[in-house]
Scaffold this active site. Structure first.
Site, PDB file in Angstrom:
ATOM      1  N   CYS A   2      -8.750 -35.510  -0.060  1.00 37.81           N
ATOM      2  CA  CYS A   2      -8.359 -34.329  -0.835  1.00 37.81           C
ATOM      3  C   CYS A   2      -8.116 -33.117   0.060  1.00 37.81           C
ATOM      4  CB  CYS A   2      -9.446 -33.984  -1.832  1.00 37.81           C
ATOM      5  SG  CYS A   2      -9.807 -35.351  -2.933  1.00 37.81           S
ATOM      6  N   ARG A  27      -2.866 -35.436   4.899  1.00 36.05           N
ATOM      7  CA  ARG A  27      -4.225 -35.963   4.760  1.00 36.05           C
ATOM      8  C   ARG A  27      -4.249 -37.223   3.894  1.00 36.05           C
ATOM      9  NH1 ARG A  27      -8.470 -31.797   5.500  1.00 36.05           N
ATOM     10  NH2 ARG A  27      -9.709 -32.843   3.928  1.00 36.05           N
ATOM     11  N   TRP A  76      -7.040 -37.478  -3.592  1.00 35.60           N
ATOM     12  CA  TRP A  76      -7.061 -38.881  -3.174  1.00 35.60           C
ATOM     13  C   TRP A  76      -8.126 -39.526  -4.055  1.00 35.60           C
ATOM     14  CZ3 TRP A  76     -10.372 -42.507  -0.896  1.00 35.60           C
ATOM     15  CH2 TRP A  76      -9.750 -43.599  -0.267  1.00 35.60           C
ATOM     16  N   ASN A 100     -13.543 -31.275  -3.219  1.00 38.64           N
ATOM     17  CA  ASN A 100     -13.364 -32.331  -2.227  1.00 38.64           C
ATOM     18  C   ASN A 100     -14.737 -32.953  -1.996  1.00 38.64           C
ATOM     19  OD1 ASN A 100     -12.549 -33.954  -0.169  1.00 38.64           O
ATOM     20  ND2 ASN A 100     -12.100 -32.315   1.295  1.00 38.64           N
ATOM     21  N   GLY A 101     -14.813 -34.287  -1.987  1.00 38.26           N
ATOM     22  CA  GLY A 101     -16.101 -34.952  -1.766  1.00 38.26           C
ATOM     23  C   GLY A 101     -16.428 -35.865  -2.940  1.00 38.26           C
ATOM     24  N   GLU A 479      -6.404 -52.449  18.501  1.00 40.58           N
ATOM     25  CA  GLU A 479      -5.762 -51.193  18.112  1.00 40.58           C
ATOM     26  C   GLU A 479      -4.296 -51.432  17.726  1.00 40.58           C
ATOM     27  OE1 GLU A 479      -6.427 -48.463  17.099  1.00 40.58           O
ATOM     28  OE2 GLU A 479      -4.647 -47.254  17.432  1.00 40.58           O
ATOM     29  N   LYS A 483      -2.651 -50.630  14.041  1.00 46.20           N
ATOM     30  CA  LYS A 483      -1.460 -49.791  13.907  1.00 46.20           C
ATOM     31  C   LYS A 483      -0.410 -50.506  13.077  1.00 46.20           C
ATOM     32  CE  LYS A 483      -2.523 -46.904  14.820  1.00 46.20           C
ATOM     33  NZ  LYS A 483      -3.595 -46.045  15.177  1.00 46.20           N
ATOM     34  N   GLU A 486      -1.381 -50.963   9.282  1.00 42.06           N
ATOM     35  CA  GLU A 486      -1.448 -49.773   8.423  1.00 42.06           C
ATOM     36  C   GLU A 486      -0.076 -49.186   8.119  1.00 42.06           C
ATOM     37  OE1 GLU A 486      -3.629 -46.330   9.927  1.00 42.06           O
ATOM     38  OE2 GLU A 486      -3.206 -46.951  11.970  1.00 42.06           O
ATOM     39  N   HIS A 502     -11.032 -72.165  17.756  1.00 43.03           N
ATOM     40  CA  HIS A 502     -12.235 -72.430  16.965  1.00 43.03           C
ATOM     41  C   HIS A 502     -12.017 -72.147  15.478  1.00 43.03           C
ATOM     42  CE1 HIS A 502     -14.367 -73.175  20.665  1.00 43.03           C
ATOM     43  NE2 HIS A 502     -13.750 -72.109  21.162  1.00 43.03           N
ATOM     44  N   LYS A 601      -5.651 -39.228   6.134  1.00 39.44           N
ATOM     45  CA  LYS A 601      -5.808 -38.865   7.542  1.00 39.44           C
ATOM     46  C   LYS A 601      -7.254 -38.466   7.835  1.00 39.44           C
ATOM     47  CE  LYS A 601      -4.301 -37.832  11.684  1.00 39.44           C
ATOM     48  NZ  LYS A 601      -4.070 -38.997  12.551  1.00 39.44           N
TER      49      LYS A 601
HETATM   50  C1  F6R Z   1      -5.827 -45.331  12.230  1.00 37.02           C
HETATM   51  C2  F6R Z   1      -6.624 -44.138  12.038  1.00 37.02           C
HETATM   52  C3  F6R Z   1      -8.013 -44.279  11.540  1.00 37.02           C
HETATM   53  C4  F6R Z   1      -8.904 -43.215  12.199  1.00 37.02           C
HETATM   54  C5  F6R Z   1     -10.296 -43.241  11.562  1.00 37.02           C
HETATM   55  C6  F6R Z   1     -11.224 -42.242  12.214  1.00 37.02           C
HETATM   56  O1  F6R Z   1      -4.564 -45.041  12.757  1.00 37.02           O
HETATM   57  O2  F6R Z   1      -6.152 -43.055  12.253  1.00 37.02           O
HETATM   58  O3  F6R Z   1      -8.506 -45.554  11.756  1.00 37.02           O
HETATM   59  O4  F6R Z   1      -8.977 -43.464  13.566  1.00 37.02           O
HETATM   60  O5  F6R Z   1     -10.182 -42.941  10.201  1.00 37.02           O
HETATM   61  O6  F6R Z   1     -10.742 -40.945  12.091  1.00 37.02           O
HETATM   62  P1  F6R Z   1     -11.245 -39.796  13.051  1.00 37.02           P
HETATM   63  O7  F6R Z   1     -10.795 -40.124  14.423  1.00 37.02           O
HETATM   64  O8  F6R Z   1     -10.618 -38.556  12.508  1.00 37.02           O
HETATM   65  O9  F6R Z   1     -12.739 -39.778  12.947  1.00 37.02           O
END
Ligand code: F6R
Length: 606
Positions: A2, A27, A76, A100-101, A479, A483, A486, A502, A601
């Protein structure tokens, strides 16, 4: 998650709120709304809908533009589906509120205070509005304190009372609120991105305080009624560094920015060729007095931790664990005063990481955090902070935050190796020289991005995909795989290639492309055997390989050659290549690369 905005001042309030909500879109959200004071009456108008801010803009056009006071929200969904009714703001009686929360005890509150009849949505947030209205007898601050004393969970509440015109009230626990007063008026938001247009000065509203924001002043009081001076901070992000700069998506822009971002991360932290954290105030004793290291983080930040783990083991020979922040507190972690806890976070607001830091500190650990966003909650909670200086990262998929986190870890490991007597000065300087080559090496990968775009065509149609590699290559691929899944919605699994036999090799068919990383000299022959095993079962294989290892393999597999670096550093060019792969798959599929479905985000709920 949010996003919150509040504005009181001289400018057209509807436009200020909608523009700010657009800045908060990154976000992640599913509905949006604004509330504004009516011009001549003690009433509040609410416009809200499921969908994007552009949909909200359309339904708000009937509203007269005017100066004044208003609040806005991007939601959200957590409690209650995505619907117009569940969108914020919520108006109950004289109270209009955004939140928010998560209010964990909302069901009990409905029952205990018989609030059912006042509710029109399925949200926990509206319960807070109804409770606040119940306690409100004309004294906003008292009603807020009384409400907060009944709430369990995390919250940032931003409220207008229809009989207190021109004033926005806010209080919070954990979920952040930043605020400022500039010549355009008073403004508050869930994060700085929305305030940057107004001013570079801001303060963080402390937890369990009440903020009263007017167009020309702020008043901050603690819950005992004592006035508190706001502690102003300065944003050093350039306003235009949060624009797209001609790129179709922020993700591409942020991938391309990495060489510069790495320079910003390391330039003031290398003195006389040696790693130096004096600008961060981090003493060497932090590195020499600890017996073990524990890295806590989520998602991409945790993947940066996994690379650090490999470096710590191979160079420092120290005991190190990498913990998912969301599991940390429930896994009886071995943490004490001999543990150096390193929290890694781009936003500095991820609630699981924040709570894990608080827990580790209660257990006596010293906590160093590696953070991008200045003054964020985790930064404030930590004993020491090293800022990554990546600049604003807007795309949901993290790219430059990750590689700058890695750059900080190379500096930390080099400093620790030297201060613990493992590296001589010459060895330390040579390690740092390799780090300093990273931007130029990344540039080479970026220049050849067309070849990666061609590779992306190989996986475009896949439903499932494997990424395989050993050792550091496996960490890199974890990683790369995150990427890809997502932003492209392809189911991708990163597997340690030796482990494939395995079980998962049963899934390999001609319809399951495989992406492999081969960047470590000593692992190459075993990795190649594993690649041949999947190729002989029909898989179409794309290999990201260190240039000097590629000779003789050209005819056998589709290759992308990564410029040579020392083995420990190959993660840098490989990561850029895998980010580009994910980016091209997503953009070729026509997806909204920057805002993948269901993702946020900033993850501010547990
Ligand atoms: C993936 C991504 C998330 C963040 C995770 C932690 O591309 O961005 O996996 O890495 O939500 O977020 P932060 O780094 O803000 O604690």
């Amino acid at each position: 998650m949010c996003g919150i905005i509040g504005y009181t001042g001289n400018e057209d309030v509807r436009e200020v709120l909608l523009d700010a909500l657009e800045l908060l879109e990154y976000r992640g959200y599913d509905s949006a709304g604004i509330a504004m004071e009516e011009e001549d009456a003690q009433e509040t108008t609410v416009c809200k809908c499921a969908g994007r801010v552009r949909d909200l803009r359309q339904i708000c056009t009937a509203e007269k533009s005017r100066r004044g006071c208003g609040i806005g929200h991007t939601r959200w969904a957590t409690h209650g589906g995505v619907s117009d009714a569940n969108a914020h703001p919520h108006r109950v009686g004289r109270v209009t509120l955004v939140h928010n929360g998560i209010i964990e005890n909302y069901r009990e509150l409905i029952r205990d205070y018989e609030l059912e009849g006042a509710l029109h949505s399925e949200t926990d947030s509206e319960v807070a509005a109804a409770l606040l209205d119940r306690f409100y007898d004309g004294e906003p601050v008292e009603a807020l304190k009384q409400t907060v004393s009944k709430l369990k969970g995390t919250f940032a509440l931003v409220v207008m009372f229809s009989d207190h015109r021109g004033v926005i009230y806010s209080t919070r626990n954990v979920s952040p609120i930043v605020a400022t007063v500039s010549k355009q008026g008073g403004m508050l938001a869930s994060d700085l991105t929305a305030l940057c247009r107004f001013t570079s000065r801001y303060f963080v509203v402390p937890e369990y305080h009440v903020l009263e924001l007017r167009e020309d002043s702020v008043k901050l009081t603690d819950f005992d009624g004592k006035t508190v001076e706001p502690e102003y901070l300065k944003v050093d992000w350039e306003l235009n560094s949060s624009g797209k700069n001609g790129y179709p998506f922020y993700m591409e822009k942020e991938i391309m920015e990495q060489p510069e971002a790495i320079i910003r991360t390391i330039e003031n932290r290398v003195k006389g060729g040696m790693p130096d954290f004096s600008m961060d105030g981090v003493p060497d004793s932090l590195f020499t007095d600890c017996e073990r290291i524990c890295i806590i983080a989520c998602g991409t930040a945790m993947h940066a931790g996994l690379v650090a783990q490999a470096l710590v083991k191979s160079i420092l020979h120290m005991h190190i664990e990498v913990e998912m922040a969301s599991e940390f507190m429930y896994s009886d972690p071995v943490i004490d005063s001999g543990t150096l806890v390193i929290a890694v976070s781009q936003s500095g607001e991820t609630i699981d990481t924040l709570e894990a830091v608080k827990y580790a500190k209660r257990r006596g650990a010293r906590c160093l955090s590696v953070i991008n966003v200045k003054g964020s909650s985790i930064a404030r909670e930590s004993d020491y902070v090293i800022y990554t200086n990546a600049g604003p990262e807007i795309a949901v998929a993290s790219t430059k935050a990750y590689t700058t986190q890695l750059a900080v870890f190379y500096l930390i490991v080099a400093r620790m190796a030297h201060s613990r007597g493992i590296f001589s000065a010459e060895e330390t300087q040579s390690f740092i020289r390799e780090l300093q080559r990273t931007p130029e090496v990344m540039e080479k990968v970026l220049k050849n991005r067309r070849d990666i775009h061609l590779m992306a065509k190989k996986v475009l149609g896949a439903k499932d995909l494997f990424m395989i590699g050993r050792g550091l290559d496996h960490s890199i691929l974890l990683e790369g795989s995150l990427k890809l899944k997502e932003v492209s919605y392809i189911h991708s699994e990163a597997y340690a290639s030796g482990e494939l036999k395995h079980g998962p090799i049963a899934l390999i068919t001609a319809d399951t492309p495989v992406v492999a990383a081969v960047t470590q000299d000593k692992l190459m022959s075993k990795e190649l055997s594993n690649i041949r095993e999947v190729a002989s079962r029909g898989a179409d294989v794309a290999v990201f390989i260190k240039e000097s290892l590629a000779k003789g393999l050209e005819g056998e597999f589709a290759l992308f050659a990564l410029p040579d670096m020392r083995n420990e550093f190959m993660v840098m060019p490989a990561s850029v290549a895998l980010q580009l792969l994910a980016y091209y798959v997503s953009s070729d599929k026509g997806f909204d690369v920057d805002k993948p479905r269901n993702l946020a985000k900033v993850v501010t709920v547990e």
